[in-house]
Scaffold this active site. Structure first.
Site, PDB file in Angstrom:
ATOM      1  N   TYR A   1       0.807  -1.212   0.046  1.00  0.00           N
ATOM      2  CA  TYR A   1      -0.068  -0.143   0.016  1.00  0.00           C
ATOM      3  C   TYR A   1       1.125   1.496  -0.071  1.00  0.00           C
ATOM      4  CZ  TYR A   1      -3.848  -3.155   1.495  1.00  0.00           C
ATOM      5  OH  TYR A   1      -5.043  -4.069   1.526  1.00  0.00           O
TER       6      TYR A   1
ATOM      7  N   LYS B   1      -0.696  -8.112  -2.934  1.00  0.00           N
ATOM      8  CA  LYS B   1      -2.338  -7.642  -2.790  1.00  0.00           C
ATOM      9  C   LYS B   1      -2.151  -6.188  -2.491  1.00  0.00           C
ATOM     10  CE  LYS B   1      -5.879  -7.545   0.775  1.00  0.00           C
ATOM     11  NZ  LYS B   1      -6.528  -8.099   1.814  1.00  0.00           N
TER      12      LYS B   1
HETATM   13  P1  FBP Z   1     -10.960  -5.308   3.060  1.00  0.00           P
HETATM   14  O1  FBP Z   1     -11.507  -6.028   1.976  1.00  0.00           O
HETATM   15  O2  FBP Z   1     -12.110  -5.455   4.079  1.00  0.00           O
HETATM   16  O3  FBP Z   1     -10.849  -4.031   2.597  1.00  0.00           O
HETATM   17  O4  FBP Z   1      -9.616  -6.267   3.609  1.00  0.00           O
HETATM   18  C1  FBP Z   1      -8.725  -6.078   2.865  1.00  0.00           C
HETATM   19  C2  FBP Z   1      -7.502  -5.374   3.762  1.00  0.00           C
HETATM   20  O5  FBP Z   1      -6.163  -5.471   3.120  1.00  0.00           O
HETATM   21  C3  FBP Z   1      -7.348  -6.113   5.133  1.00  0.00           C
HETATM   22  O6  FBP Z   1      -6.576  -7.111   4.954  1.00  0.00           O
HETATM   23  C4  FBP Z   1      -6.852  -4.987   6.012  1.00  0.00           C
HETATM   24  O7  FBP Z   1      -7.108  -5.046   7.245  1.00  0.00           O
HETATM   25  C5  FBP Z   1      -7.408  -3.796   5.546  1.00  0.00           C
HETATM   26  O8  FBP Z   1      -7.849  -4.139   4.115  1.00  0.00           O
HETATM   27  C6  FBP Z   1      -6.353  -2.450   5.433  1.00  0.00           C
HETATM   28  O9  FBP Z   1      -6.883  -1.580   5.063  1.00  0.00           O
HETATM   29  P2  FBP Z   1      -6.448  -0.012   5.255  1.00  0.00           P
HETATM   30  O10 FBP Z   1      -4.861   0.031   5.335  1.00  0.00           O
HETATM   31  O11 FBP Z   1      -7.036   0.808   3.949  1.00  0.00           O
HETATM   32  O12 FBP Z   1      -7.096   0.465   6.345  1.00  0.00           O
END
Ligand code: FBP
Length: 250
Positions: free
Chosen positions: A144, A175
Site C-alpha cells: 500500500y 495484494k
Molecule cells: P477489506 O476487503 O475489508 O478492505 O480487507 C482488505 C485489507 O487489506 C485487510 O486485510 C486490511 O486489514 C485492510 O484491508 C487494511 O486497509 P487499510 O490499510 O486501507 O485500512
C-alpha cells in the site's frame, strides 16, 4: 526452489477471506455477529475459501476451529493499529517459525511503500521471504503506497509501482487496492510479471458495485481477491461468496 501456490489456489485462481481488520481498524468494523472469529471461520469453511487471513492471536486461540474448517491459514506477520498518526510503519509481530507451528500454509506482510520507514519494512520483508521460502511457504505481500511522499502522485502509477515492487522483492502474491480504473489495473498486473496479483475488497459497497469490481479484477488478469468487509459485513455472506466465485472461476 519454485514456490508452489497449490495449497492456496484452485485452478490458478484464489479467493481469500481477510480478517485482520480488528487490529488494523479496531472493532468499529464489526457488529454483534462478525465480531466473533468463529462466525468468520464458518463463512470461510462453508464458502470453501482458498485461505483465511488472521493475525497470530486469533490463529492461536481458534486453532482447533481453523483446523476443523480445513481452510488454509494465511498468517499475517506484521500489523499496526490506526490510532498511530504519522508516517506508517508496520513491524513484524509473528515469526515464520511460529506461523508454521500454527499450521500456516502461507504468510502475509504489509509494506507501505513511500513511507519514511519503507526501508525498514523492505528489509524485514526480505528476511521473512528468505525464511518462508526456505520452508516452501508462499509469501503474500500487501503493498500500500502511504505517507506524505506519495501525496498527489498518480494512482495509476502507484498501483503499478506497488505490483512491480512485489515482483522485485520476491513476493509470490501481491495484494493491492484497486483505484476503479480497469486499464490502470491491467497495467499494474502486467507490471507484476510472474508474481500473482490479488485485490482487496475495500469498504463495504453495494452488491452491484462490488461485483463490478470483481469483474474488473478478473478482466485485468489478477488471480482473485483477498476480501473482508464486503463479505463478512454482508447480510448474506455465503450468497455474495457464491456470486464472487462465479466470476472468479468463470
Ligand atoms: P477489506 O476487503 O475489508 O478492505 O480487507 C482488505 C485489507 O487489506 C485487510 O486485510 C486490511 O486489514 C485492510 O484491508 C487494511 O486497509 P487499510 O490499510 O486501507 O485500512
Amino acid at each position: 526452489m519454485e514456490i508452489s501456490l497449490n495449497k492456496i489456489t484452485k485452478k490458478g485462481k484464489a479467493l481469500f477471506l481477510a480478517y485482520d481488520q480488528g487490529l488494523e481498524h479496531g472493532p468499529s468494523d464489526f457488529n454483534d455477529k462478525n465480531v466473533d472469529p468463529n462466525y468468520i471461520i464458518e463463512i470461510a469453511r462453508n464458502g470453501k475459501y482458498n485461505g483465511i487471513v488472521f493475525q497470530k492471536g486469533i490463529a492461536e486461540k481458534y486453532q482447533k476451529e481453523i483446523k476443523r474448517s480445513r481452510v488454509p491459514l494465511i498468517l499475517k506477520l506484521n500489523g499496526k493499529t490506526n490510532l498511530f498518526r504519522g508516517e506508517p510503519i508496520s513491524r513484524q509481530l509473528c515469526s515464520v517459525e511460529e506461523a508454521i507451528k500454527l499450521g500456516a500454509k502461507a504468510v502475509g506482510y504489509t509494506i507501505y511503500i513511500g513511507s519514511d520507514y519503507e526501508d525498514e519494512m523492505l528489509q524485514e520483508f526480505s528476511k521473512i521471504e528468505k525464511q518462508a521460502h526456505s520452508k516452501g511457504l508462499p509469501v503474500i505481500t500487501w503493498i500500500y503506497p502511504r505517507g506524505k511522499s506519495v501525496k498527489g502522485k498518480s494512482e495509476k502509477e502507484l498501483m503499478a509501482y506497488s505490483c512491480r515492487v512485489g515482483l522485485e522483492i520476491g513476493a509470490d502474491i501481491i495484494k493491492i487496492q484497486y483505484n476503479g480504473n480497469l486499464n490502470d489495473l491491467k497495467w499494474a498486473v502486467k507490471s507484476a510479471g510472474k508474481t500473482k496479483v490479488v485485490i482487496a475488497g475495500g469498504v463495504k459497497k453495494t452488491e452491484d458495485d462490488f461485483l463490478k469490481q470483481v469483474n474488473d479484477i478478473m478482466r485485468a488478469g489478477a488471480i482473485g481477491l483477498a476480501v473482508g468487509r464486503n463479505v463478512w459485513q454482508s447480510k448474506k455472506p455465503l450468497e455474495i461468496t457464491k456470486k464472487i466465485k462465479k466470476i472468479v472461476w468463470k
